[in-house]
Write a protein that holds these residues in place. Structure first.
Motif, PDB file in Angstrom:
ATOM      1  N   PRO A  95       0.814  -1.228   0.000  1.00  0.00           N
ATOM      2  CA  PRO A  95       0.000   0.000   0.000  1.00  0.00           C
ATOM      3  C   PRO A  95       0.844   1.274   0.000  1.00  0.00           C
ATOM      4  O   PRO A  95       0.417   2.301  -0.544  1.00  0.00           O
ATOM      5  CB  PRO A  95      -0.808  -0.111   1.297  1.00  0.00           C
ATOM      6  CG  PRO A  95      -0.802  -1.558   1.628  1.00  0.00           C
ATOM      7  CD  PRO A  95       0.533  -2.069   1.157  1.00  0.00           C
ATOM      8  N   ASP A 104      -6.434  -0.342  -5.559  1.00  0.00           N
ATOM      9  CA  ASP A 104      -7.326  -1.096  -4.669  1.00  0.00           C
ATOM     10  C   ASP A 104      -6.922  -2.574  -4.567  1.00  0.00           C
ATOM     11  O   ASP A 104      -7.011  -3.170  -3.491  1.00  0.00           O
ATOM     12  CB  ASP A 104      -8.765  -0.994  -5.170  1.00  0.00           C
ATOM     13  CG  ASP A 104      -9.287   0.433  -5.136  1.00  0.00           C
ATOM     14  OD1 ASP A 104      -8.787   1.217  -4.304  1.00  0.00           O
ATOM     15  OD2 ASP A 104     -10.162   0.766  -5.950  1.00  0.00           O
ATOM     16  N   LYS A 105      -6.505  -3.168  -5.683  1.00  0.00           N
ATOM     17  CA  LYS A 105      -6.073  -4.571  -5.708  1.00  0.00           C
ATOM     18  C   LYS A 105      -4.825  -4.678  -6.554  1.00  0.00           C
ATOM     19  O   LYS A 105      -4.660  -3.941  -7.529  1.00  0.00           O
ATOM     20  CB  LYS A 105      -7.162  -5.485  -6.270  1.00  0.00           C
ATOM     21  CG  LYS A 105      -8.241  -5.879  -5.286  1.00  0.00           C
ATOM     22  CD  LYS A 105      -9.147  -6.949  -5.873  1.00  0.00           C
ATOM     23  CE  LYS A 105     -10.167  -7.410  -4.840  1.00  0.00           C
ATOM     24  NZ  LYS A 105     -11.028  -8.502  -5.372  1.00  0.00           N
ATOM     25  N   LYS A 164      -7.235  -2.169  -0.002  1.00  0.00           N
ATOM     26  CA  LYS A 164      -8.145  -1.413   0.864  1.00  0.00           C
ATOM     27  C   LYS A 164      -8.265  -2.098   2.214  1.00  0.00           C
ATOM     28  O   LYS A 164      -8.167  -1.465   3.273  1.00  0.00           O
ATOM     29  CB  LYS A 164      -9.518  -1.293   0.201  1.00  0.00           C
ATOM     30  CG  LYS A 164      -9.612  -0.251  -0.902  1.00  0.00           C
ATOM     31  CD  LYS A 164     -11.061  -0.128  -1.363  1.00  0.00           C
ATOM     32  CE  LYS A 164     -11.199   0.979  -2.412  1.00  0.00           C
ATOM     33  NZ  LYS A 164     -12.607   1.127  -2.876  1.00  0.00           N
ATOM     34  N   GLU A 165      -8.518  -3.393   2.177  1.00  0.00           N
ATOM     35  CA  GLU A 165      -8.630  -4.148   3.432  1.00  0.00           C
ATOM     36  C   GLU A 165      -7.293  -4.183   4.158  1.00  0.00           C
ATOM     37  O   GLU A 165      -7.246  -4.213   5.391  1.00  0.00           O
ATOM     38  CB  GLU A 165      -9.119  -5.566   3.118  1.00  0.00           C
ATOM     39  CG  GLU A 165      -9.683  -6.304   4.301  1.00  0.00           C
ATOM     40  CD  GLU A 165     -10.960  -5.662   4.835  1.00  0.00           C
ATOM     41  OE1 GLU A 165     -11.181  -5.733   6.068  1.00  0.00           O
ATOM     42  OE2 GLU A 165     -11.736  -5.105   4.046  1.00  0.00           O
ATOM     43  N   ASP A 213      -5.921  -7.446  -1.443  1.00  0.00           N
ATOM     44  CA  ASP A 213      -6.911  -6.370  -1.349  1.00  0.00           C
ATOM     45  C   ASP A 213      -6.269  -5.242  -0.539  1.00  0.00           C
ATOM     46  O   ASP A 213      -6.175  -5.315   0.692  1.00  0.00           O
ATOM     47  CB  ASP A 213      -8.179  -6.886  -0.665  1.00  0.00           C
ATOM     48  CG  ASP A 213      -9.299  -5.855  -0.670  1.00  0.00           C
ATOM     49  OD1 ASP A 213      -9.006  -4.645  -0.819  1.00  0.00           O
ATOM     50  OD2 ASP A 213     -10.463  -6.256  -0.520  1.00  0.00           O
ATOM     51  N   LYS A 270      -5.131  -1.800   4.340  1.00  0.00           N
ATOM     52  CA  LYS A 270      -5.017  -0.543   5.093  1.00  0.00           C
ATOM     53  C   LYS A 270      -5.957  -0.542   6.290  1.00  0.00           C
ATOM     54  O   LYS A 270      -5.584  -0.079   7.383  1.00  0.00           O
ATOM     55  CB  LYS A 270      -5.338   0.643   4.182  1.00  0.00           C
ATOM     56  CG  LYS A 270      -4.354   0.829   3.038  1.00  0.00           C
ATOM     57  CD  LYS A 270      -4.844   1.914   2.084  1.00  0.00           C
ATOM     58  CE  LYS A 270      -3.975   1.999   0.845  1.00  0.00           C
ATOM     59  NZ  LYS A 270      -4.491   2.986  -0.151  1.00  0.00           N
ATOM     60  N   ASN A 271      -7.166  -1.067   6.107  1.00  0.00           N
ATOM     61  CA  ASN A 271      -8.135  -1.077   7.203  1.00  0.00           C
ATOM     62  C   ASN A 271      -7.641  -1.903   8.390  1.00  0.00           C
ATOM     63  O   ASN A 271      -7.885  -1.543   9.551  1.00  0.00           O
ATOM     64  CB  ASN A 271      -9.482  -1.612   6.723  1.00  0.00           C
ATOM     65  CG  ASN A 271     -10.154  -0.686   5.727  1.00  0.00           C
ATOM     66  OD1 ASN A 271      -9.864   0.526   5.699  1.00  0.00           O
ATOM     67  ND2 ASN A 271     -11.039  -1.232   4.901  1.00  0.00           N
ATOM     68  N   LYS A 303      -2.601   4.397  -4.529  1.00  0.00           N
ATOM     69  CA  LYS A 303      -3.860   4.691  -5.205  1.00  0.00           C
ATOM     70  C   LYS A 303      -4.516   3.454  -5.824  1.00  0.00           C
ATOM     71  O   LYS A 303      -5.524   3.588  -6.514  1.00  0.00           O
ATOM     72  CB  LYS A 303      -3.630   5.747  -6.280  1.00  0.00           C
ATOM     73  CG  LYS A 303      -3.198   7.094  -5.709  1.00  0.00           C
ATOM     74  CD  LYS A 303      -3.104   8.150  -6.789  1.00  0.00           C
ATOM     75  CE  LYS A 303      -2.694   9.501  -6.183  1.00  0.00           C
ATOM     76  NZ  LYS A 303      -2.608  10.561  -7.210  1.00  0.00           N
TER      77      LYS A 303
END
Length: 674
Positions: free
Chosen positions: A486, A493-494, A566-567, A564, A569-570, A491
């Motif tokens: 990341p 997402d996958k 996004k996940e 993934d 980073k979460n 920028k």
């Protein structure tokens, strides 16, 4: 009265006559008793002469006596004519029951049947036992042939012909049966040879060339015993014998050299064998002591075992070193490309379609490598098997040394409509020792000592248990950059992470549509019943590991992973990685590498992909099923036998080389060939 009675003489005569009137009668009775049997037997013999000749056919000129005829007559009542023929024909002329013996002994006691009533032994009973005698009857010349009729002779000859014919048929049947059994055994041995033992089995080699190294083995045995006696001779002060043994030992060692078979030996070897054998015999007579010889052999065996262990460790280290080095051809390619890149004007060093670098709607790949040729195979194979190459973007990260070469190669050989983006890891300013624990650890004195002492000769000969982790790639941040995706591509997402030792065989766009069910990592699991589980990579004696992880949890493979971001980073995956990497500063949780921290970091956050997406083992496993390879979307040469090395397994190399154009000018100039 006188006239009536007579004279006294007459009276006396009358008295004798009265008494003697019985005398002639007694004489007659006596002669009758004496002559009656003779008359009876003589008459009986005349009556049965023709039958007797059938029972015991002996010509008169051979002088058959009346006793023999009497005995023969008695036998007639006990046995039938056929039994008498069998008895006579089954005896030899000189045997104990031959005809001569029959004449001499006049039917000896061995033929007497005591207490047997002739009326009880019937002809049918005798005929039932007669075949037992006939089966063993040998062929002999019968005495009766001179008197037999032509019909009897013809019948006898016919019987003999039938017996001979039957015997020859039986012999022929036996021969045919033996031939069939031999042929069946040969066929069975052929099937065993090909189906069980195999073409390259030891059994087959020894039978094709029986004991091809017997002389070499004998020489080695002699050398071993010479060393034993050499030590004992020195210990016991046998200097003359010591010198002689030492001389012969040097001669045998020079003659043996590096030979592994008898064909490699010199013609003078037989003479040296005899000379050494004589010296060893002499040494045995003077020095042999069972306890001493046994002790010396045991010491030599222990020393040999230690040498074997040391050499195996050295071999492991050197093979790993060879596996991680770059061949001369690839190094030449990188240098030539680098020189030509920096000769290019600045405006020609840029890749087209830079607007695609951060477009989240495209299919993005992350590839971290310092091997130009390997990276080109990954890109070429992916593009050639993609349905729409224009939607694929390849992000290549390399080091400062190979940055120019990587750029120049793809500027000269653009992958069709796909997009290429090359970066230098040394230009990532955020990636420093204050932020990255592994960089801080790599710069520590303890880590340098751990790595660089492995090159010391004493350490190499003794062999450390973790030589496989003393790998140059572990010192490169390219290997650890996978934990910072990341940060490298903020920028996106996958992203699909690919190792540089893989080959893509199918379109991979389906991976972006796989539902990871809230997980961060999509990967193919590698565990079987007992292999590649967490306890293989992590130290479960450490309480931190034992409390937080299941030793039987299934491992998974790096090499083709869909992440993934996004996940990621979460759930702060990079932070989890930093936590465990800081705890492992003394390497108490795991040794080195990226798979163990990956298993920990993505524990419970990995979604298993179908096995056909990723097949592993082509760099170490010679028995990967061909159908699995051909059906796989990605094949992985994980292990030491990389396809660009001479160590590569030939059976798998063609899957990699078919994506290289060996007629390329750069490859020809650097002498890279298939």
């Amino acid at each position: 009265m006188a006239s009536r009675r007579g004279t006294p003489a007459a009276a006396a005569l009358r008295g004798r006559g009265g008494a003697g009137s019985r005398f002639p009668f007694v004489i007659l009775v006596f002669f009758a008793m004496l002559l009656a049997p003779l008359i009876f037997f003589f008459g009986r013999g005349l009556h049965t002469s023709s039958y007797d000749n059938d029972v015991l056919p002996i010509p008169e000129k051979q002088g058959v006596g009346w006793r023999e005829r009497v005995a023969t007559q008695h036998l007639k009542y006990l046995f039938s004519k056929e039994v008498i023929d069998v008895i006579i024909n089954s005896t030899k002329e000189t045997g104990p029951y031959s005809l001569d013996s029959f004449r001499k002994n006049n039917l000896s006691a061995s033929w007497k049947f005591v207490g047997v009533d002739a009326s009880i032994v019937t002809n049918s009973e005798v005929n039932q036992t007669a075949p037992e005698f006939r089966q063993e009857r040998p062929k002999i010349n019968h005495y009766s042939q001179s008197t037999d009729s032509p019909a009897k002779l013809a019948r006898r000859q016919l019987r003999e012909k039938r017996r001979d014919k039957r015997a020859s048929e039986l012999v022929q049947q036996d021969d045919e049966a033996i031939v069939k059994l031999e042929n069946a055994a040969i066929e069975r041995s052929k099937s065993v040879d090909t189906a069980v033992l195999g073409k390259y089995s030891i059994w087959r080699r020894e039978n094709e060339n029986e004991n091809p190294d017997s002389t070499v083995r004998l020489m080695r045995d002699q050398i071993i015993m010479a060393r034993v006696y050499l030590s004992i001779a020195q210990m016991k002060g046998k200097l003359d014998l010591y010198q002689e043994l030492q001389t012969r030992l040097k001669e045998s060692q020079r003659a043996l050299g590096e030979a592994s078979s008898d064909s490699d030996l010199h013609q003078s070897v037989p003479g040296k064998l005899r000379a050494m054998g004589q010296v060893l015999s002499k040494a045995r007579e003077q020095l042999y002591d069972c306890k001493l010889v046994t002790g010396k052999l045991r010491a030599m065996l222990q020393t040999a075992d230690e040498q074997v262990r040391s050499l195996k460790k050295q071999s492991t280290f050197l093979s790993q070193l060879a596996a991680k080095t770059i061949p001369n051809g690839i190094h030449c390619l990188s240098m030539r490309l680098t020189i030509d890149y920096y000769l290019l004007p600045l405006e020609k060093r840029k890749f087209p379609k830079s607007e695609n670098f951060e477009n989240p709607n495209l299919y993005h790949y992350a590839l971290f490598s310092d091997n130009v040729l390997a990276a080109s195979v990954v890109v070429n194979s992916t593009v050639m098997n993609a349905k729409d190459p224009s939607k694929h973007v390849f992000h290549l990260v390399t080091d400062k040394l190979n940055f120019g070469a990587m750029n120049m190669w793809f500027l000269l050989n653009p992958p069709g409509k796909a997009t290429i983006h090359v970066e230098n890891v040394d230009e990532f300013k955020w990636l420093n020792s204050s932020y990255c624990p592994v960089l801080r650890q790599l710069e520590s004195a303890a880590m340098k000592e751990y790595y660089f002492k492995a090159g010391h000769p004493t350490t190499l000969s003794s062999g450390a248990s973790n030589l496989k982790y003393r790998n140059p790639k572990y010192l490169s941040m390219l290997n650890h950059l996978r934990f910072y995706l990341p940060q490298v591509y903020p920028k996106l997402d996958k992203i699909l992470f690919l190792d540089d030792d893989i080959v893509v065989q199918k379109d991979l766009t389906g991976l972006w549509s796989v539902n990871l069910n809230g997980k961060v990592n999509g990967a193919v699991e590698t565990c079987g019943e007992s292999f590649h589980r967490f306890d293989k990579y992590l130290n479960f004696t450490n309480p931190h590991i034992a409390r937080n992880f299941d030793p039987n949890a299934c491992g998974w493979a790096y090499g083709m992973n869909i992440f993934d971001l996004k996940e990621w980073k979460n759930q702060d995956i990079t932070g989890i990685y930093h936590k465990w990497q800081n705890m492992n500063e003394d390497r108490a949780l795991w040794k080195l590498g990226t798979l163990p921290p990956g298993l920990i970091t993505f524990y419970g956050l990995t979604h298993p992909l179908a096995k056909t997406w990723h097949v592993l083992g082509l760099g170490y496993n010679p028995s990967v099923d061909r159908s699995d390879i051909e059906n796989a979307a990605v094949i992985h040469y994980n292990g030491n036998m990389k396809p660009w090395l001479e160590l590569a397994m030939t059976k798998y190399r063609s899957y990699w080389t078919k994506y290289i154009k060996y007629d390329h000018p750069y490859l020809r100039n650097c002498k890279l060939s298939e």
